[in-house]
Each structure stands twice: as structure tokens, then as C-alpha cells.
Design a protein around this motif. Sequence first.
Motif, PDB file in Angstrom:
ATOM      1  N   GLY A  72      21.677  42.493  26.838  1.00  0.00           N
ATOM      2  CA  GLY A  72      21.955  43.912  26.666  1.00  0.00           C
ATOM      3  C   GLY A  72      20.834  44.624  25.937  1.00  0.00           C
ATOM      4  O   GLY A  72      20.441  45.742  26.287  1.00  0.00           O
ATOM      5  N   SER A  73      20.269  43.970  24.908  1.00  0.00           N
ATOM      6  CA  SER A  73      19.154  44.553  24.156  1.00  0.00           C
ATOM      7  C   SER A  73      17.917  44.694  25.036  1.00  0.00           C
ATOM      8  O   SER A  73      17.203  45.699  24.970  1.00  0.00           O
ATOM      9  N   LEU A  74      17.658  43.673  25.852  1.00  0.00           N
ATOM     10  CA  LEU A  74      16.519  43.754  26.765  1.00  0.00           C
ATOM     11  C   LEU A  74      16.707  44.888  27.766  1.00  0.00           C
ATOM     12  O   LEU A  74      15.737  45.545  28.161  1.00  0.00           O
ATOM     13  N   GLY A  75      17.960  45.127  28.146  1.00  0.00           N
ATOM     14  CA  GLY A  75      18.236  46.196  29.092  1.00  0.00           C
ATOM     15  C   GLY A  75      17.820  47.547  28.560  1.00  0.00           C
ATOM     16  O   GLY A  75      17.328  48.405  29.304  1.00  0.00           O
ATOM     17  N   THR A  76      18.007  47.772  27.255  1.00  0.00           N
ATOM     18  CA  THR A  76      17.593  49.030  26.631  1.00  0.00           C
ATOM     19  C   THR A  76      16.087  49.217  26.759  1.00  0.00           C
ATOM     20  O   THR A  76      15.594  50.304  27.065  1.00  0.00           O
ATOM     21  N   THR A  77      15.347  48.139  26.526  1.00  0.00           N
ATOM     22  CA  THR A  77      13.886  48.195  26.592  1.00  0.00           C
ATOM     23  C   THR A  77      13.379  48.361  28.024  1.00  0.00           C
ATOM     24  O   THR A  77      12.374  49.026  28.272  1.00  0.00           O
ATOM     25  N   LEU A  78      14.100  47.767  28.970  1.00  0.00           N
ATOM     26  CA  LEU A  78      13.627  47.711  30.351  1.00  0.00           C
ATOM     27  C   LEU A  78      14.289  48.741  31.268  1.00  0.00           C
ATOM     28  O   LEU A  78      14.229  48.604  32.486  1.00  0.00           O
ATOM     29  N   LEU A 147      25.387  38.068  32.881  1.00  0.00           N
ATOM     30  CA  LEU A 147      24.195  38.434  32.114  1.00  0.00           C
ATOM     31  C   LEU A 147      23.370  39.495  32.848  1.00  0.00           C
ATOM     32  O   LEU A 147      22.763  40.361  32.217  1.00  0.00           O
ATOM     33  N   THR A 148      23.370  39.440  34.182  1.00  0.00           N
ATOM     34  CA  THR A 148      22.690  40.482  34.961  1.00  0.00           C
ATOM     35  C   THR A 148      23.374  41.829  34.764  1.00  0.00           C
ATOM     36  O   THR A 148      22.712  42.862  34.604  1.00  0.00           O
ATOM     37  N   LEU A 149      24.705  41.825  34.750  1.00  0.00           N
ATOM     38  CA  LEU A 149      25.445  43.063  34.489  1.00  0.00           C
ATOM     39  C   LEU A 149      25.186  43.548  33.067  1.00  0.00           C
ATOM     40  O   LEU A 149      25.101  44.763  32.826  1.00  0.00           O
ATOM     41  N   ALA A 150      25.067  42.610  32.111  1.00  0.00           N
ATOM     42  CA  ALA A 150      24.758  42.989  30.727  1.00  0.00           C
ATOM     43  C   ALA A 150      23.393  43.657  30.655  1.00  0.00           C
ATOM     44  O   ALA A 150      23.207  44.660  29.949  1.00  0.00           O
ATOM     45  N   LEU A 151      22.430  43.116  31.385  1.00  0.00           N
ATOM     46  CA  LEU A 151      21.098  43.718  31.436  1.00  0.00           C
ATOM     47  C   LEU A 151      21.177  45.109  32.045  1.00  0.00           C
ATOM     48  O   LEU A 151      20.514  46.050  31.592  1.00  0.00           O
ATOM     49  N   LEU A 162      30.716  42.190  27.550  1.00  0.00           N
ATOM     50  CA  LEU A 162      30.826  41.520  28.847  1.00  0.00           C
ATOM     51  C   LEU A 162      30.812  40.004  28.687  1.00  0.00           C
ATOM     52  O   LEU A 162      31.587  39.294  29.339  1.00  0.00           O
ATOM     53  N   ALA A 163      29.939  39.514  27.814  1.00  0.00           N
ATOM     54  CA  ALA A 163      29.888  38.070  27.576  1.00  0.00           C
ATOM     55  C   ALA A 163      31.174  37.575  26.930  1.00  0.00           C
ATOM     56  O   ALA A 163      31.649  36.473  27.236  1.00  0.00           O
ATOM     57  N   LEU A 164      31.745  38.371  26.037  1.00  0.00           N
ATOM     58  CA  LEU A 164      33.009  37.997  25.408  1.00  0.00           C
ATOM     59  C   LEU A 164      34.133  37.937  26.438  1.00  0.00           C
ATOM     60  O   LEU A 164      34.967  37.019  26.404  1.00  0.00           O
TER      61      LEU A 164
END
Length: 236
Positions: A72-78, A147-151, A162-164
Motif C-alpha cells: 500500500g505504501s509503495l502504491g502511494t509512491t508509484l 497485494l496487487t489490489l493493495a498496490l 485488505l491483507a487483514l
Amino acid sequence: MLLAIPVALLAGLVSFFSPCVLPLLPGYLSYASGLSAAQVTAGSRRGRVLAGTALFVLGFALVFVSGGVLFGSLGTTLMQWRGTINVVGGVLAIVLGLVFAGWVPFASRTVRLNLRPRVGLAAAPLLGIVFALGWTPCIGPALQVVLTLALNEATALRGALLALVYALGLGLPFLIAGVALDRFGGTLAFVKRHHRTLQVIGGVLMMAVGVLLLTGGWDVLMGLLRQWAAAFGTVI
């Protein structure tokens, strides 16, 4: 999130019914509780089995939620490359769905860590962590979709949620079995007999998510859900 959460929950359930989890269920409960497989199957000392199972689930939930936070954090950056990420994630989900369904034989081998902590309640969380890390090649296809959805959601909080939810989808059946494994013998036998069908269904669902990400259909569904949610007003 309205659509991603049910997908994450379903992915957890699909992982539970995979060949590397369900057939070994009595063994997991035995190691987590420190009791013999015969005691677990017979339904003795349910309180201890439930406690060990809950700690086991907590262990693997910590691993999955940590991964959700990271993605999720990487998604913010990307976010600026969201379109490319959706395409790559979609292709990956389709490929992993094929693997999960067993339609890519050379990629269906199971690799796992050969670690086993000492049995008992104190070691149950560690056993859950080892399970999450060691069985990743087996449950990984379903987890990768989450994890793809989290991204795609692009925030650490949403990724963690989502992971929870995925961990709950995988963990709740463990908890139910820990309480009443002896009462669900017939159900488990039925699922084992049809696990191949369930595996194929799970793989097809994963590929469907991949197609939605690849074609932009996921964003279209998100837009429709936002419009549907925005149509609700406050009832006085």
C-alpha cells in the motif's frame, strides 16, 4: 474498497481450500495446540485447541498485514505509473491463476521452508509466521492478487486492511475447525473429494481479477461503485 474487500476475503478462503492447507489441517491444529492429531480430531480440550489456533492465525496475519502495508505504501509512491502497474498486476494475476488451477504443471511444485518450532501454545504465533513464509509458494497466487489490489489502493492503511481481510478469510476456517473439527468431518471429507474443482474455481476467479486489471475493467467497476454509493442520502 467495496469490491476489493470481498475479493480479498474470497482469496483467503481459496487459500484455505488449497491442497497445501486443507489436507494438513489436523496437523496444523496439532502443532499449534501441542496436542496429538488424534486428540484434535476427537474434539478433546477444545479450549486449548482454540487458543493455539488463534495464536497461529495471529502469527500469519502479522506477516500478511506487514506485506499489505508495504505494498500500500509503495502504491502511494508509484501512483503516477498506476496504469502500468495495473497491466503488470493483471498479467501476473492471470499467470498465477493458471498456476493455482494446476494448468501450468511445471510451475505447480510446492516449495516450503523446512522449519518447525517446538510445539505448544507459546510457539503457536511463531508457527503461524513460519506458515506464512514457508507456504508462500503454495498460497502465493491468491495472496499476490490481494497485494496487487493493495498496490492499486495506494495507501498503507488500505493495504493493511485488505491483507487483514485476506488473513481473516484464511484464518476463520482454521478457528471454526479448532472449535469443532470433530463435527465437520463429513464436510471436510466432501471438500477434500472436490478440492480439485475448488482449486480450478479459485484459479478462474483470480484470472478474472487479472483480466479486469489488465483491461481497465477494475477502474470501471470502481467508478460504478462510487456512483452507486454517492446516490445514497441521509434518511431522516
